[in-house]
Design an enzyme around this catalytic site. Structure first.
Site, PDB file in Angstrom:
ATOM      1  N   HIS A 206      -7.150  -3.330   4.062  1.00 11.10           N
ATOM      2  CA  HIS A 206      -7.959  -2.162   3.921  1.00 11.10           C
ATOM      3  C   HIS A 206      -8.497  -1.753   5.384  1.00 11.10           C
ATOM      4  CE1 HIS A 206      -8.578  -2.477  -0.252  1.00 11.10           C
ATOM      5  NE2 HIS A 206      -8.912  -3.708  -0.258  1.00 11.10           N
TER       6      HIS A 206
ATOM      7  N   ARG B 267       0.744  -1.204   0.186  1.00  8.20           N
ATOM      8  CA  ARG B 267      -0.002   0.114   0.076  1.00  8.20           C
ATOM      9  C   ARG B 267       0.723   1.191  -0.112  1.00  8.20           C
ATOM     10  NH1 ARG B 267      -3.996  -2.697  -2.058  1.00  8.20           N
ATOM     11  NH2 ARG B 267      -5.486  -3.589  -0.727  1.00  8.20           N
TER      12      ARG B 267
ATOM     13  N   ASP C 262      -2.080  -6.464 -11.438  1.00  7.33           N
ATOM     14  CA  ASP C 262      -2.965  -7.084 -10.369  1.00  7.33           C
ATOM     15  C   ASP C 262      -3.901  -6.249  -9.722  1.00  7.33           C
ATOM     16  OD1 ASP C 262      -3.864  -9.392  -8.510  1.00  7.33           O
ATOM     17  OD2 ASP C 262      -3.067  -7.743  -7.092  1.00  7.33           O
TER      18      ASP C 262
ATOM     19  N   HIS D 177      -3.921 -11.418 -13.119  1.00 11.05           N
ATOM     20  CA  HIS D 177      -5.000 -11.106 -12.362  1.00 11.05           C
ATOM     21  C   HIS D 177      -6.387 -11.586 -13.451  1.00 11.05           C
ATOM     22  CE1 HIS D 177      -7.964  -9.250  -9.464  1.00 11.05           C
ATOM     23  NE2 HIS D 177      -8.583  -9.135 -10.612  1.00 11.05           N
TER      24      HIS D 177
ATOM     25  N   ASP E 260      -1.691 -13.018  -1.126  1.00  7.83           N
ATOM     26  CA  ASP E 260      -2.500 -11.797  -1.517  1.00  7.83           C
ATOM     27  C   ASP E 260      -3.046 -10.891  -0.489  1.00  7.83           C
ATOM     28  OD1 ASP E 260      -3.899  -9.924  -3.218  1.00  7.83           O
ATOM     29  OD2 ASP E 260      -5.695 -10.975  -3.932  1.00  7.83           O
TER      30      ASP E 260
END
Lengths: 432, 317
Positions: free
Chosen positions: A315, A70, A158, A185, A311
């Site tokens: 969040h 991120r 991705d 992806h 993966d």
């Protein structure tokens, strides 16, 4: 005595790359594996530190080929520092991070920035994955060669499918020049069409728009054909359906250069986890059926699926504690992948050595990076795993900045009690 | 009568037949109030009912408001699509704010499936789902069940054909669960794009031919067809849809002579239902609306009248 020398003794050393599975002691020095010896042989050897690994597995550090750190851009979800802290707590010594940051990692400058952040954090090794297309827009190739020089290990859009078959074809061709894998992806955007979960009995019941298995399988089919056409290296990310596994199996049988990964959540849970509209059960690709889950486990067992990847997709709570259709896709996984994948060993799907292959050795080979082995001379990236240790997934105790996991409150079995990167202890579980 | 076991009404899925019948029986006793000269009883005096509507609705909101008022509850209507939601407040935050005002029931209508469950997790007051996305619309199904039972005397053993856009219909889902729970035989009728095979998992029969689907049915429930589905290729045009699945006098020729027709409204006259059928002798469409008030009174009574004395306790402390 070299100050940085370290002996790990009394454990079961499992190193399929070195062809070793048994009682061995390990001497690490100067950031590399210096010696692998029969138990007790290093006993008289002086060392800066000794780690008692009795009852534990000593394995090459876990390597995650697919995570989202991120940074830059979404530091409220995760940073390179917090993400690699989560990684080492989960036994990972290296992670490959996807390019869907802000700005997108589609330039050497962003690649270098990520690597600088990783160097400051001094936890896990970080291998950036470059964007396949500029801005992940699926239109023009990103400057893959420039990013290669800066340090990327693969390319991927991705998070976004590559809708244009011609672009995917060119990416596979072009990347073959650098030996870089193209990570796919796989989803047909038209078939996904606003879907929020697997299309099936549960989506019908809940009145949620579904994502059919065919949305993934159609794209996997296309990209396997393109890999065959171009001779490029294709890596299928997060395989989630039986049809994907079957296509991979057939493609491998006819010699297509393809590797594939499956995530712990896809081989552990099914779409029924969405039953209460839990945003933490929302990810892309979605949780599928029990039949798909079984196919993934079978694919892992027979070698169709090479790699276990997390993966890891952090969040913020505010992006998950909302209406299901509004919730962000993805869950964190670095701190739960080890115990969840060890269930495959407990269930007899994988041997302990196969588990190490899927979560360390094959990832290193796929990315063509160091690690994944404990041969003498290899990097001293090691996880000491207590396979019997039970612990509860407590959100407050997770190192990741985000807590979006469907496994909160679960009792897990198996834990990394020591994680070493370059011979340095970067994680040590209390109570050991 | 056994005790009503539900704390909220989020859907009819999983609600036992006894609870459904409990609501219907209670509603029966409330019908009479609406026929009085003074249509008000003090049952919920001092109670507060919040109608939280994130989606436009005339019929359902009015029905809930009238139901609450006839029970003497104080009602507050919040059109959330035009208030805080526009400023970016999450449903969870809105819920916590409402909770702080100590309502005795919250009625929620939301365009996204599962929103009432999210609300119910955040508040302690009972939550009534007034329609969420394509998930459920349990009060509509309860009033449909009530209307059918009034006319037919029973639910068990009836053949009910639900016709139209079942895939996107919360009305269809709630009715399906309620009808199956009470022992009816349910047929889902429409094109495969709107009535997918997966619905066979829910004990329903599937028909892609209107004539066959309604032959021998005791009840036909028409669903509203939404224009925007045409753009997403669920069917090529409203004209073609209407020709294949529109209920007009000719299509009704093969139905049972005592068949009754329901529609949750609002109707697209001339699309899924012709005016002569909608206004004809088999139609129970306006009775549905009348019964809606009684059913919602029953629900508010069963859910909000609980914890009597709780309000007084709060006032005293």
């Amino acid at each position: 005595v070299k100050k940085d020398s370290l002996v790990i003794e009394g454990g079961r050393l499992i190193d399929p790359d070195g062809g070793v599975d048994g009682a061995y002691d390990l001497l690490l020095e100067g950031g590399t594996v210096r010696a692998v010896e029969k138990p007790g042989a290093l006993h008289s050897r002086e060392a800066g530190r000794r780690i008692d690994a009795r009852g534990c597995w000593v394995v090459p550090g876990l390597i995650d080929v697919h995570c989202h750190l991120r940074e830059p851009g979404y530091e409220y979800k995760e940073t390179v520092a917090t993400g690699t802290a989560a990684a080492v707590a989960g036994g990972f010594t290296a992670v490959a991070c996807m390019a869907n940051t802000n700005p997108v990692n589609d330039s050497a400058a962003v690649t270098r920035f990520i690597l600088e952040r990783a160097a400051e954090a001094r936890l896990a090794r970080v291998y950036p994955i470059g964007a396949l297309s500029q801005g992940l827009r699926g239109e023009r190739l990103a400057e893959i060669g420039e990013m290669r020089v800066a340090g990327i290990v693969a390319v991927s859009d991705d998070g976004e499918p590559v809708a244009d078959g011609a672009l995917m074809r060119r990416a596979l061709e072009y990347c073959a020049m650098f030996g870089l894998p193209v990570i796919d992806h796989a989803e047909d955007p038209g078939l996904v069409a606003g879907g929020a979960m697997h299309e099936g009995r549960t989506s019908l019941r809940l009145g949620l728009p579904g994502i059919p298995a065919a949305a993934e399988e159609a794209m996997v089919g296309r990209d396997l054909l393109l890999a065959e056409l171009t001779g490029g290296r294709l890596h299928v990310a997060h395989a989630s359906t039986r049809g994907t596994v079957e296509q991979l199996r057939a493609a491998k049988a006819r010699g297509v250069r393809v590797t594939a990964e499956a995530t712990p959540h896809h081989f552990t849970l099914t779409d029924e986890a969405v039953a209460e509209y839990d945003g933490n059960a929302k990810m892309n690709p979605p949780l599928r059926t029990a039949e798909d889950r079984e196919a993934l486990r079978q694919g892992l067992a027979d070698g169709t699926i090479d790699v276990i990847a997390t993966d890891h997709a952090p969040h913020h709570r505010d992006e998950k504690e909302v209406e299901f259709e509004s919730a962000a896709f993805g869950i964190v996984g670095l701190e739960t992948a080890l115990p969840l994948s060890l269930r495959l060993v407990e269930d007899g799907v994988l041997s302990a050595a196969d588990w190490v292959r899927k979560i360390s050795m094959e990832p290193a080979r796929m990315l063509r990076v160091g690690g994944g082995t404990l041969r003498v001379g290899a990097a001293a990236d090691v996880a000491v795993v207590d396979p019997a240790r039970e612990w509860r997934v407590d959100p407050a105790a997770l190192r990741s900045k985000s807590k979006n996991s469907p496994f909160l409150g679960w009792t897990m079995k198996g834990r990394a009690v020591y994680t070493l990167v370059g011979g340095r202890v970067v994680h040590e579980e209390p109570g050991r | 009568m056994t005790a009503f076991t539900q704390r909220h009404l989020l859907g009819l899925e999983g609600v036992p037949a006894e609870d459904i019948l409990h609501v219907l029986d209670t509603a029966k006793s409330f019908v009479e109030i609406s026929e009085r000269d003074i249509k008000k009883v003090p049952t919920l005096r001092g109670k507060t009912v919040i109608n939280l509507f994130y989606e436009a609705s005339t019929r359902t909101r009015t029905s809930f408001e009238i139901a609450a008022k006839r029970l003497s509850a104080d009602t507050i209507n919040i059109s959330a699509s035009t208030s805080s939601a526009q400023k970016g407040e999450t449903l969870a935050d809105t819920a916590r704010n409402l909770e702080a005002m100590r309502p005795d029931a919250i009625v929620i209508r939301h365009p996204l499936s599962g929103a009432p469950r999210l609300l119910a997790r955040a508040v302690s007051s009972p939550v009534i789902n007034a329609g969420d996305g394509a998930h459920e619309h349990p009060t509509q199904a309860l009033l449909d069940l009530f209307t059918i039972r009034e006319r037919k005397g029973r639910i068990a053993g009836l053949v009910v054909a639900i016709v139209g856009d079942v895939l996107h219909s919360r009305v269809a889902r709630s009715n399906l669960h309620g009808l199956i729970a009470l022992g009816a035989e349910v047929r889902l009728v429409g094109p495969p794009t709107l009535v997918p095979e997966g619905f066979r998992n829910f004990s329903a029969e599937i028909f892609h031919d209107l004539g066959k689907g309604i032959a021998g049915a005791d009840v036909i429930m028409m669903l509203r067809i939404q224009r925007e589905r045409q753009g997403a290729n669920f069917f090529p045009s409203l004209d073609e849809y209407s020709r294949l699945f529109g209920l007009d006098r000719a299509a009704l020729a093969g139905a049972k002579p005592d068949v009754v027709i329901l529609h949750p409204g609002p109707m697209n006259r001339g699309v899924e239902i012709s005016s002569e059928v909608a206004d004809g002798p088999y139609s129970l469409i306006l009775e549905q609306v009348t019964n809606g008030v009684a059913v919602r009174m029953a629900l508010l009574y069963l859910l909000a009248a609980r914890g009597k004395g709780e309000a007084e306790e709060r006032a005293a402390s």
